[in-house]
Design a protein around this motif. Structure first.
Motif, mmCIF file in Angstrom:
data_model
loop_
_atom_site.group_PDB
_atom_site.id
_atom_site.type_symbol
_atom_site.label_atom_id
_atom_site.label_comp_id
_atom_site.label_asym_id
_atom_site.label_seq_id
_atom_site.Cartn_x
_atom_site.Cartn_y
_atom_site.Cartn_z
ATOM 1 N N ILE A 57 4.145 -5.067 4.552
ATOM 2 C CA ILE A 57 3.770 -3.838 5.477
ATOM 3 C C ILE A 57 3.414 -2.572 4.578
ATOM 4 O O ILE A 57 2.272 -1.637 4.819
ATOM 5 C CB ILE A 57 4.629 -3.415 6.588
ATOM 6 N N ARG A 58 4.348 -2.191 3.682
ATOM 7 C CA ARG A 58 4.146 -1.146 2.900
ATOM 8 C C ARG A 58 2.626 -1.294 1.937
ATOM 9 O O ARG A 58 2.061 -0.343 1.785
ATOM 10 C CB ARG A 58 5.399 -0.908 1.774
ATOM 11 N N LEU A 59 2.593 -2.509 1.340
ATOM 12 C CA LEU A 59 1.368 -2.598 0.616
ATOM 13 C C LEU A 59 0.114 -2.572 1.469
ATOM 14 O O LEU A 59 -0.897 -2.028 1.028
ATOM 15 C CB LEU A 59 1.478 -3.988 0.021
ATOM 16 N N PHE A 60 0.355 -3.052 2.552
ATOM 17 C CA PHE A 60 -1.143 -2.862 3.478
ATOM 18 C C PHE A 60 -1.228 -1.333 3.945
ATOM 19 O O PHE A 60 -2.363 -0.850 3.848
ATOM 20 C CB PHE A 60 -0.806 -3.700 4.983
ATOM 21 N N LEU A 61 -0.175 -0.646 4.306
ATOM 22 C CA LEU A 61 -0.329 0.716 4.590
ATOM 23 C C LEU A 61 -0.675 1.613 3.117
ATOM 24 O O LEU A 61 -1.371 2.489 3.411
ATOM 25 C CB LEU A 61 1.088 1.501 5.088
ATOM 26 N N GLU A 62 -0.216 1.138 1.966
ATOM 27 C CA GLU A 62 -0.710 2.083 0.886
ATOM 28 C C GLU A 62 -2.128 1.475 0.764
ATOM 29 O O GLU A 62 -3.053 2.484 0.360
ATOM 30 C CB GLU A 62 0.231 1.392 -0.336
ATOM 31 N N PHE A 63 -2.653 0.440 0.982
ATOM 32 C CA PHE A 63 -4.084 0.052 0.823
ATOM 33 C C PHE A 63 -4.851 1.049 1.784
ATOM 34 O O PHE A 63 -5.873 1.455 1.536
ATOM 35 C CB PHE A 63 -4.322 -1.515 1.324
ATOM 36 N N LYS A 81 -4.238 3.670 3.013
ATOM 37 C CA LYS A 81 -4.126 5.278 2.458
ATOM 38 C C LYS A 81 -5.078 5.251 1.278
ATOM 39 O O LYS A 81 -6.042 6.239 1.401
ATOM 40 C CB LYS A 81 -2.590 5.557 2.171
ATOM 41 N N LYS A 82 -5.465 4.312 0.708
ATOM 42 C CA LYS A 82 -6.350 4.432 -0.411
ATOM 43 C C LYS A 82 -7.869 4.421 0.080
ATOM 44 O O LYS A 82 -8.581 5.042 -0.381
ATOM 45 C CB LYS A 82 -6.255 3.247 -1.399
ATOM 46 N N GLU A 83 -7.940 3.708 1.392
ATOM 47 C CA GLU A 83 -9.103 3.584 1.818
ATOM 48 C C GLU A 83 -9.472 4.685 2.714
ATOM 49 O O GLU A 83 -10.410 4.876 3.615
ATOM 50 C CB GLU A 83 -9.324 2.333 2.885
ATOM 51 N N ARG A 84 -8.528 5.529 2.694
ATOM 52 C CA ARG A 84 -8.731 6.945 3.636
ATOM 53 C C ARG A 84 -8.203 6.926 4.872
ATOM 54 O O ARG A 84 -8.892 7.640 5.718
ATOM 55 C CB ARG A 84 -9.834 7.652 3.337
ATOM 56 N N LEU A 85 -7.710 6.008 5.333
ATOM 57 C CA LEU A 85 -7.335 5.759 6.945
ATOM 58 C C LEU A 85 -6.108 6.653 7.192
ATOM 59 O O LEU A 85 -5.189 6.263 6.590
ATOM 60 C CB LEU A 85 -7.177 4.336 7.363
ATOM 61 N N THR A 86 -6.157 7.417 8.032
ATOM 62 C CA THR A 86 -5.026 8.468 8.435
ATOM 63 C C THR A 86 -4.276 7.925 9.677
ATOM 64 O O THR A 86 -3.292 8.250 9.847
ATOM 65 C CB THR A 86 -5.430 9.808 8.675
ATOM 66 N N PHE A 95 -8.377 -6.097 2.425
ATOM 67 C CA PHE A 95 -6.864 -6.210 1.926
ATOM 68 C C PHE A 95 -6.609 -7.442 1.322
ATOM 69 O O PHE A 95 -5.918 -7.361 0.170
ATOM 70 C CB PHE A 95 -5.742 -6.154 3.090
ATOM 71 N N VAL A 96 -7.054 -8.465 1.659
ATOM 72 C CA VAL A 96 -6.915 -9.895 1.142
ATOM 73 C C VAL A 96 -7.789 -9.929 -0.138
ATOM 74 O O VAL A 96 -7.139 -10.234 -1.058
ATOM 75 C CB VAL A 96 -7.602 -11.046 2.018
ATOM 76 N N GLU A 97 -8.912 -9.273 -0.348
ATOM 77 C CA GLU A 97 -9.630 -9.138 -1.478
ATOM 78 C C GLU A 97 -8.834 -8.371 -2.549
ATOM 79 O O GLU A 97 -8.950 -8.654 -3.751
ATOM 80 C CB GLU A 97 -10.855 -8.656 -1.058
ATOM 81 N N HIS A 98 -8.343 -7.292 -2.011
ATOM 82 C CA HIS A 98 -7.422 -6.443 -2.880
ATOM 83 C C HIS A 98 -6.199 -7.292 -3.575
ATOM 84 O O HIS A 98 -6.083 -7.160 -4.658
ATOM 85 C CB HIS A 98 -7.017 -5.124 -1.916
ATOM 86 N N GLU A 99 -5.844 -8.097 -2.715
ATOM 87 C CA GLU A 99 -4.640 -8.719 -3.264
ATOM 88 C C GLU A 99 -5.113 -9.848 -4.088
ATOM 89 O O GLU A 99 -4.356 -10.196 -5.100
ATOM 90 C CB GLU A 99 -3.623 -9.366 -1.888
ATOM 91 N N GLN A 100 -6.207 -10.381 -3.960
ATOM 92 C CA GLN A 100 -6.737 -11.546 -4.673
ATOM 93 C C GLN A 100 -7.200 -10.702 -6.079
ATOM 94 O O GLN A 100 -6.691 -11.469 -7.163
ATOM 95 C CB GLN A 100 -7.986 -11.952 -4.131
ATOM 96 N N ASP A 101 -7.516 -9.647 -6.089
ATOM 97 C CA ASP A 101 -8.083 -8.813 -7.150
ATOM 98 C C ASP A 101 -6.767 -8.405 -8.095
ATOM 99 O O ASP A 101 -7.030 -8.483 -9.283
ATOM 100 C CB ASP A 101 -8.751 -7.472 -7.177
ATOM 101 N N ARG A 102 -5.530 -8.374 -7.427
ATOM 102 C CA ARG A 102 -4.239 -8.215 -8.153
ATOM 103 C C ARG A 102 -3.674 -9.438 -8.820
ATOM 104 O O ARG A 102 -2.833 -9.281 -9.359
ATOM 105 C CB ARG A 102 -3.368 -7.633 -7.238
ATOM 106 N N GLY A 103 -4.684 -10.485 -8.637
ATOM 107 C CA GLY A 103 -3.846 -11.723 -9.067
ATOM 108 C C GLY A 103 -3.001 -12.318 -8.421
ATOM 109 O O GLY A 103 -2.251 -13.453 -8.752
#
Length: 106
Positions: A43-49, A51-56, A69-77
């Protein structure tokens, strides 16, 4: 449980109070500490994502955000099994909010 809530509050993430509500719900259902920690992390990682996407506000979350978010996690390896676990936790979090009538999926 209090440590997880404090860690969330420190980060200033959108939807922190909803995440605390969800984790508290899991805690009161006697989930194991490891389960709480895994859900907290997802949940924290999703909320941090978000925030980076500028969703308030969580009201703006859509299926496209979950895909990103899934793509972001894939990019993180991250491995597919780890991503699936994180996504399951995030979907359960959003489902909890819908069931509690806190949130309507956009």
């Amino acid at each position: 449980m209090e440590k997880l809530s404090a860690k969330l509050r420190e980060r200033g993430l959108p939807g922190t109070e909803f995440a605390e509500n969800c984790l508290s719900h899991l805690y009161h259902r006697n989930r194991r500490p490891n389960t709480l920690e895994l859900n907290y992390t997802s949940i924290r990682l999703f909320l941090e994502f978000l925030k980076k996407e500028r969703l308030t506000h969580l009201e703006g979350v859509s299926g496209k955000h979950l895909e990103a978010f899934v793509e972001h996690e894939q990019d993180r390896g991250m491995k597919p099994i780890s991503i699936n676990g994180r996504l399951d936790s995030v979907k359960a979090f959003l489902r909890h909010l819908i069931e509690m009538e806190i949130y309507g999926f956009g």
